[in-house]
Each structure stands twice: as C-alpha cells, then as structure tokens.
Design an enzyme around this catalytic site. Structure first.
Site, mmCIF file in Angstrom:
data_model
loop_
_atom_site.group_PDB
_atom_site.id
_atom_site.type_symbol
_atom_site.label_atom_id
_atom_site.label_comp_id
_atom_site.label_asym_id
_atom_site.label_seq_id
_atom_site.Cartn_x
_atom_site.Cartn_y
_atom_site.Cartn_z
ATOM 1 N N ARG A 34 0.792 -1.236 0.000
ATOM 2 C CA ARG A 34 0.000 0.000 0.000
ATOM 3 C C ARG A 34 0.823 1.284 0.000
ATOM 4 O O ARG A 34 0.248 2.381 -0.004
ATOM 5 C CB ARG A 34 -0.987 0.054 1.184
ATOM 6 N N ASP A 35 2.148 1.202 0.034
ATOM 7 C CA ASP A 35 2.933 2.434 0.015
ATOM 8 C C ASP A 35 4.235 2.241 -0.748
ATOM 9 O O ASP A 35 5.299 2.698 -0.319
ATOM 10 C CB ASP A 35 3.221 2.908 1.443
ATOM 11 N N LEU A 36 4.147 1.565 -1.888
ATOM 12 C CA LEU A 36 5.335 1.398 -2.721
ATOM 13 C C LEU A 36 5.685 2.732 -3.380
ATOM 14 O O LEU A 36 4.854 3.348 -4.041
ATOM 15 C CB LEU A 36 5.092 0.339 -3.794
#
Length: 248
Positions: A34-36
């Site tokens: 969810r936060d690449l």
C-alpha cells in the site's frame, strides 16, 4: 533516481526484478504493501559500488488482505499511503487488492524512466484527483530514450481499472526479464511479442464497436428501406454474430 535522475532500462530492469521477487512473496502471503514508492525501495551496495540487492522497506501501512479486505481510506478517515504513487482505487477509498501495488510499481517505473512522479500538483487533494482522473504525460515526451515496449508495460500497470493491468508480480517479472534478455543480446535472443495493450481489442472495446455498428446499421436501415435497398439486414446479421474473446 536522486543520483541519476533518469535510469536506463538496462539498469532499471534488474532492480525491478528484485523488487518483484519481494513483492510476489508478500502477495503470496496475502500482504498488500500500500505504500510502494522510491523512498521505500533501498539498494544495498558493495564497497565497489555495485548494486548487490534491493529491499522493500516500510510495511507500516500494509494490510493483510485475508483479514481486513474492506479497509480503505474512507473507513480509516486518512490517506493510507503516498498520493503520488497510490492507485486510483486506493486514492478513492475503494477496496483494494494486490493489483493496487502493481499500479504503484508502475508509478515507480515511470519515475525511474523520467526522473519525476507521474502525477504532480500543488496539494494532496489535487494529486489524488489527478491519480483518479488524469493520464500522466507520455513517457517518451519526457525521455525519448525509453523503448516503446517499456512504455507499453508501464501504461498497462498504470491502467485506471485493475482488470486492465498486468495481473501479478510474477507475470511482470517474466515479461521484463524476456525484454532484458533481448536488450542484452539482441542478435541471439528474439524480441518478445508486443506488450501494447491496444494491439488486441479488449471485450469492452469490442462491445463499444458492436454498439456503434448497430447504431450505424440502424440508421442505414431506415435510409435504405426508403430507397428500396434490402441488403443492410445481411450486414446486421454479420454484426450480431460477432463474438468477444470470451464468446459473449
């Protein structure tokens, strides 16, 4: 990216291959990052300065999809992730799956090729709006040295609809690997089949063509009936027998 700006494909793809190996392991465990983003992808180097291996960092906002599949921005009341690189469904507070990470990875690849994020704006809300509604500036306008096949792959990854994207990390790794092999040895390794998403009409596009054909055929039918011509019905019969790849 900070050091080089634009990273050549021959350097970019081996780094991505390691990212995909880690991402595939996470997805197999039903974990969605969810936060690449570039800041969460670290390259550990040897004393000689050669890139040894890559690590995906900061699973602080990741989710275990089997337990909290309904977790979203709207339920938590906050943006979970970095707007510049998040998928449209994540930015819009919708339910997400592993394909959201693949969109983010496409955004990272875009930044590697161009030296800047795909979606930029003055405020967080403006960035989110662009992610959900806009297409980024074409990569080759920013960096004409990027080959079209890599542009096609990134475009597929950054499709607004998850079903239109490359569907898993392993598939993407195989695709990038085959192109890298050709890039490194073009005389002995044939170029892979085109990855242009527009080369094969999708069911949705075929459906639109069918509706347009029926509309045109209907207009033509009323005109030709008045003129006493009857062969339009044969044309409509052909149109109605068209099938999509799924046979629907």
């Amino acid at each position: 990216i900070k050091g080089l700006g634009k990273i050549p494909p021959v350097q970019c793809i081996p780094l991505m291959d390691q990212v995909l190996e880690g991402l595939a392991a996470a997805h197999d465990a039903q974990i969605i990052h969810r936060d690449l983003k570039p800041d969460n992808i670290y390259i550990l180097t040897s004393k000689a300065g050669r890139a040894d291996f890559v690590k995906i960092l900061d699973f602080g906002v990741s989710k275990f999809s089997a337990l909290d599949a309904e977790m979203s921005m709207t339920r938590t009341g906050a943006v979970m992730g970095t707007p510049y690189y998040m998928s449209p469904e994540q930015a819009g507070g919708e339910t997400i799956d592993h394909r959201s990470d693949l969109f983010s990875l496409g955004s990272v690849l875009y930044a590697m090729c161009t030296g800047r994020p795909a979606f930029r704006a003055q405020t967080t809300l403006a960035v989110i709006k662009r992610v959900c509604e806009d297409s980024p500036r074409p990569i080759r306008e920013v960096n004409p040295d990027i080959p079209q096949w890599l542009v096609n792959i990134i475009d597929r990854l950054m499709s607004k609809q998850p079903d239109d994207r490359i569907q898993d990390a392993a598939e993407l790794a195989e695709l990038l690997g085959s192109h890298l092999a050709h890039l490194q040895d073009p005389d002995n390794v044939p170029a892979p089949v085109s990855t242009d998403a527009t080369s094969t009409p999708r069911p949705r596009a075929l459906k639109s063509l069918l509706l347009a054909a029926l509309l045109i055929g209907g207009i033509g039918l009323s005109i030709t009936e008045a003129a006493g011509v009857t062969n339009v019905s044969d044309f409509l019969g052909i149109v109605l027998r068209l099938k999509t790849p799924e046979g629907t």
